[in-house]
Design a protein around this motif. Structure first.
Motif, mmCIF file in Angstrom:
data_model
loop_
_atom_site.group_PDB
_atom_site.id
_atom_site.type_symbol
_atom_site.label_atom_id
_atom_site.label_comp_id
_atom_site.label_asym_id
_atom_site.label_seq_id
_atom_site.Cartn_x
_atom_site.Cartn_y
_atom_site.Cartn_z
ATOM 1 N N ALA A 104 4.494 10.351 12.233
ATOM 2 C CA ALA A 104 3.990 11.102 11.079
ATOM 3 C C ALA A 104 5.134 11.735 10.297
ATOM 4 C CB ALA A 104 2.998 12.174 11.542
ATOM 5 N N ALA A 105 6.133 12.267 11.006
ATOM 6 C CA ALA A 105 7.284 12.880 10.333
ATOM 7 C C ALA A 105 8.077 11.832 9.550
ATOM 8 C CB ALA A 105 8.173 13.578 11.358
ATOM 9 N N LEU A 106 8.225 10.642 10.109
ATOM 10 C CA LEU A 106 8.955 9.579 9.409
ATOM 11 C C LEU A 106 8.197 9.121 8.165
ATOM 12 C CD1 LEU A 106 10.238 7.551 12.473
ATOM 13 C CD2 LEU A 106 11.612 8.925 10.896
ATOM 14 N N ARG A 107 6.887 9.019 8.269
ATOM 15 C CA ARG A 107 6.091 8.648 7.095
ATOM 16 C C ARG A 107 6.213 9.724 6.001
ATOM 17 N NH1 ARG A 107 2.616 6.776 11.276
ATOM 18 N NH2 ARG A 107 2.425 4.524 11.166
ATOM 19 N N GLU A 108 6.177 10.983 6.424
ATOM 20 C CA GLU A 108 6.321 12.068 5.460
ATOM 21 C C GLU A 108 7.706 12.040 4.816
ATOM 22 O OE1 GLU A 108 6.117 16.946 5.199
ATOM 23 O OE2 GLU A 108 5.478 15.951 7.030
ATOM 24 N N LEU A 109 8.723 11.723 5.601
ATOM 25 C CA LEU A 109 10.078 11.631 5.060
ATOM 26 C C LEU A 109 10.165 10.507 4.029
ATOM 27 C CD1 LEU A 109 12.851 12.930 5.280
ATOM 28 C CD2 LEU A 109 13.383 11.325 7.115
ATOM 29 N N LEU A 113 11.317 11.413 0.247
ATOM 30 C CA LEU A 113 12.509 10.778 -0.316
ATOM 31 C C LEU A 113 12.158 9.686 -1.323
ATOM 32 C CD1 LEU A 113 14.719 10.548 2.895
ATOM 33 C CD2 LEU A 113 14.809 12.263 1.072
ATOM 34 N N GLY A 114 10.914 9.231 -1.311
ATOM 35 C CA GLY A 114 10.493 8.227 -2.282
ATOM 36 C C GLY A 114 10.967 6.826 -1.977
ATOM 37 N N VAL A 115 11.301 6.549 -0.725
ATOM 38 C CA VAL A 115 11.761 5.217 -0.341
ATOM 39 C C VAL A 115 11.418 4.996 1.128
ATOM 40 C CG1 VAL A 115 14.096 5.999 0.281
ATOM 41 C CG2 VAL A 115 13.734 3.632 -0.406
ATOM 42 N N ALA A 116 11.096 3.761 1.467
ATOM 43 C CA ALA A 116 10.764 3.438 2.854
ATOM 44 C C ALA A 116 12.036 3.387 3.701
ATOM 45 C CB ALA A 116 10.048 2.094 2.930
ATOM 46 N N ALA A 117 11.937 3.921 4.889
ATOM 47 C CA ALA A 117 13.078 3.925 5.815
ATOM 48 C C ALA A 117 13.350 2.516 6.352
ATOM 49 C CB ALA A 117 12.792 4.867 6.982
ATOM 50 N N GLU A 118 14.597 2.284 6.679
ATOM 51 C CA GLU A 118 15.001 1.041 7.335
ATOM 52 C C GLU A 118 15.545 1.403 8.707
ATOM 53 O OE1 GLU A 118 17.902 -0.943 4.936
ATOM 54 O OE2 GLU A 118 16.653 -0.819 3.136
#
Length: 152
Positions: A104-109, A113-118
């Motif tokens: 959930a924290a990663l999705r919120e991040l 930030l407006g970009v999907a994490a890699e």
């Protein structure tokens, strides 16, 4: 030069946070650029019985700004996010109590930030997969024992 700013429980998406960060610039050089921000994510985790434990530096978020743009790196340093502890013992209840919170924290991040994490680089301790940690190889009921690592 570095500056410490205690943001307390303020969310990273708080519209007032950028002004608070800019206020950390040296008074003699208000045009100074912020090159990096390290957010020490102190917080709570839950044991197998659901008891809450406070933990200093549960996660770290590093934000860097340079000529290529802005990038972020999230690091976790505890075994409570994984399916096994660092000794390789399965911990299904600890994992069930904490891994969804990390996701959930990663999705919120991603949203803030407006970009999907890699996923980042694979480390000795594991690798990111989706919004969590990849499952370890289980052999004879145990994951890898990561406590006797030799580095270098």
């Amino acid at each position: 030069m570095s500056c410490r700013l205690n943001i307390g429980a303020r969310p990273l998406g708080d519209p007032a946070l950028p002004d608070a960060l800019r206020a950390c610039r040296p008074t003699r050089n208000q045009q100074a650029e912020i090159g990096g921000i390290l957010v020490l994510g102190s917080g709570a985790w839950f044991d197998a019985k659901g008891a809450r434990h406070e933990e200093y530096r549960l996660v770290e978020l590093l934000l860097i700004s340079n000529e290529l743009g802005i990038w972020a790196e999230l690091s976790v340093f505890h075994d409570l996010w994984g399916q096994c502890d660092f000794r390789g013992r399965p911990q299904p209840l600890i994992h069930a109590n904490n891994a969804p919170r990390l996701a959930a924290a990663l999705r919120e991040l991603d949203q803030v930030l407006g970009v999907a994490a890699e996923p980042g680089e694979v480390t000795f301790y594991g690798r990111a997969e989706g919004y969590g940690l990849a499952a370890p190889d289980i052999i004879d009921g145990l994951g890898p024992d990561l406590t006797n690592a030799t580095f270098g």
